[in-house]
Design a protein around this motif. Structure first.
Motif, PDB file in Angstrom:
ATOM      1  N   GLN A 293      71.766 117.081  26.316  1.00  0.00           N
ATOM      2  CA  GLN A 293      72.943 118.149  26.554  1.00  0.00           C
ATOM      3  C   GLN A 293      73.768 117.462  27.149  1.00  0.00           C
ATOM      4  N   MET A 294      73.095 116.739  28.242  1.00  0.00           N
ATOM      5  CA  MET A 294      73.009 116.134  29.912  1.00  0.00           C
ATOM      6  C   MET A 294      74.358 115.511  29.658  1.00  0.00           C
ATOM      7  N   ASP A 295      74.090 114.147  28.458  1.00  0.00           N
ATOM      8  CA  ASP A 295      74.844 112.746  27.813  1.00  0.00           C
ATOM      9  C   ASP A 295      76.179 113.425  27.428  1.00  0.00           C
TER      10      ASP A 295
ATOM     11  N   ALA B  43      66.617 113.103  35.521  1.00  0.00           N
ATOM     12  CA  ALA B  43      67.701 112.229  34.585  1.00  0.00           C
ATOM     13  C   ALA B  43      67.561 110.885  34.079  1.00  0.00           C
ATOM     14  N   SER B  44      67.423 111.285  33.012  1.00  0.00           N
ATOM     15  CA  SER B  44      66.585 109.498  32.531  1.00  0.00           C
ATOM     16  C   SER B  44      68.278 108.254  33.120  1.00  0.00           C
ATOM     17  N   LEU B  45      67.583 107.266  33.719  1.00  0.00           N
ATOM     18  CA  LEU B  45      68.690 105.961  33.320  1.00  0.00           C
ATOM     19  C   LEU B  45      69.821 105.677  33.117  1.00  0.00           C
ATOM     20  N   ASN B  46      69.894 105.492  30.980  1.00  0.00           N
ATOM     21  CA  ASN B  46      70.336 105.965  30.642  1.00  0.00           C
ATOM     22  C   ASN B  46      71.457 106.837  30.984  1.00  0.00           C
ATOM     23  N   VAL B  47      71.300 108.230  31.546  1.00  0.00           N
ATOM     24  CA  VAL B  47      72.288 108.899  31.485  1.00  0.00           C
ATOM     25  C   VAL B  47      72.914 109.188  32.704  1.00  0.00           C
ATOM     26  N   THR B  48      72.213 108.771  33.347  1.00  0.00           N
ATOM     27  CA  THR B  48      72.693 108.582  34.857  1.00  0.00           C
ATOM     28  C   THR B  48      74.085 107.447  35.139  1.00  0.00           C
TER      29      THR B  48
ATOM     30  N   SER C   7      82.767 124.082  26.392  1.00  0.00           N
ATOM     31  CA  SER C   7      81.457 123.580  26.078  1.00  0.00           C
ATOM     32  C   SER C   7      80.026 123.111  26.993  1.00  0.00           C
ATOM     33  N   VAL C   8      81.024 122.541  28.546  1.00  0.00           N
ATOM     34  CA  VAL C   8      80.045 121.874  30.068  1.00  0.00           C
ATOM     35  C   VAL C   8      79.779 122.579  30.050  1.00  0.00           C
ATOM     36  N   LEU C   9      79.941 124.059  30.291  1.00  0.00           N
ATOM     37  CA  LEU C   9      79.744 125.331  31.411  1.00  0.00           C
ATOM     38  C   LEU C   9      78.615 126.278  30.181  1.00  0.00           C
ATOM     39  N   GLU C  10      78.837 125.736  29.173  1.00  0.00           N
ATOM     40  CA  GLU C  10      77.187 126.400  28.091  1.00  0.00           C
ATOM     41  C   GLU C  10      76.545 125.088  28.270  1.00  0.00           C
ATOM     42  N   ALA C  11      76.111 123.881  28.219  1.00  0.00           N
ATOM     43  CA  ALA C  11      75.161 123.029  28.488  1.00  0.00           C
ATOM     44  C   ALA C  11      74.709 122.810  30.219  1.00  0.00           C
ATOM     45  N   ILE C  12      75.720 123.123  30.974  1.00  0.00           N
ATOM     46  CA  ILE C  12      75.455 123.317  32.499  1.00  0.00           C
ATOM     47  C   ILE C  12      76.001 124.459  33.162  1.00  0.00           C
ATOM     48  N   PRO C  13      75.338 125.945  33.067  1.00  0.00           N
ATOM     49  CA  PRO C  13      75.545 126.843  33.147  1.00  0.00           C
ATOM     50  C   PRO C  13      75.689 126.976  35.211  1.00  0.00           C
TER      51      PRO C  13
END
Length: 299
Positions: free
Chosen positions: A103-105, A57-62, A127-133
């Motif tokens: 999508q993570m962000d 994951a990018s540092l921007n995301v974390t 929406s969270v479940l769809e992005a991260i099943p």
């Protein structure tokens, strides 16, 4: 042409490198604004770097995700260490789900909003479940219920944020174990490579203060450019004034030319009259008298 292209490429590379280093510094500032204490912020940022290195994951995301999730710390009664752990679990679940960075962000933002409000809204959690099943089975396991029961709580608006938070924190080891078995695919490897470049550039930048110098330089240039319209306005006004004065000078020149021509005409006429008088004086009086009588008779 080759030299020009080479210079452009070199310039673009330097700008890109400076931008990456500057982004690194901005992210550190964001973490410091959340944590407060400088030493603690440095340690927290180092942990977030390791999460990015491990998950791809990018540092921007974390770093951005940690900042978002930290806003819910009081609501879910969590600690800074637990928020870091939640950030790691979230990034690992994103890796297990094959979730893209954008999508993570977005998912982290929606998840943090759900945590802050105290109870997850159905559409928000969906929406969270769809992005991260992969997150649904882990939350259900942590709460000691089935996924179907979890979905039912979501639909009924009874999914308490503190329960969801505690479930993911409790399942941290199992989530990390599953993530450790994931192969290093190209996208994950390239993300680690990009992070390595960013870390190297940040180290160089911290040593010589390049981005701070460039920042000051661009800021001063911007200040000067902001005053450019004023100078242009002054120059435009001066040019207009010169044009008006030029028209006046042209009109005066025409008047002077007319007066000069008139004076020349008068001078010529005066000379002609003087010459005529001189000729009259030199002529025979009887000839002049005879000429005058002939003119009278002709009339």
């Amino acid at each position: 042409l080759r030299n020009t292209l080479g210079a452009l490429i070199t310039g673009a590379t330097i700008v890109k490198a400076a931008t990456l280093a500057d982004q690194y510094g901005l992210l550190k500032d964001r973490i410091k604004s959340v944590v407060g204490d400088a030493g603690k912020a440095t340690a927290t940022f180092a942990k977030l770097e390791r999460i990015s290195a491990k998950t791809g994951a990018s540092l921007n995301v974390t770093a951005g995700g940690f900042q978002k999730l930290s806003f819910a710390k009081a609501t879910v009664k969590g600690t800074d260490e637990e928020m870091i752990q939640l950030t790691q679990s979230f990034a690992e679940l994103g890796m297990l789900s094959g979730t893209a960075a954008a999508q993570m962000d977005s998912a982290m933002l929606q998840f943090s909003q759900g945590l802050i409000t105290g109870t997850f809204q159905a559409q928000e959690f969906q929406s969270v479940l769809e992005a991260i099943p992969a997150i649904a089975p882990e939350i259900a396991a942590g709460m000691g219920i089935t996924v179907e029961e979890l979905i039912k709580l979501k639909k009924e608006g009874k999914l308490v944020s503190e329960d969801v938070f505690r479930a993911l924190v409790d399942r941290a080891e199992e989530i990390s174990a599953a993530a450790a078995e994931m192969p290093v695919r190209l996208s994950r490897g390239f993300s680690r490579f990009t992070l390595g470049i960013q870390q190297a550039l940040a180290g160089i930048d911290e040593a010589n203060g390049l981005t701070l110098k460039l920042g000051t330089l661009f800021f001063e240039a911007g200040e000067k450019l902001s005053k450019l319209p004023i100078h242009i306005k002054v120059l435009t006004g001066t040019f207009k004034d010169l044009m008006v004065e030029g028209d006046k000078i042209k009109s005066l020149a025409k008047y002077i030319t007319l007066v000069t021509a008139t004076m020349l005409g008068l001078a010529v006429a005066t000379r002609a009259v003087a010459l005529g008088l001189k000729l009259i004086k030199l002529a025979n009086p009887f000839t002049i008298l005879a000429t005058g009588l002939v003119l009278l008779l002709e009339r």
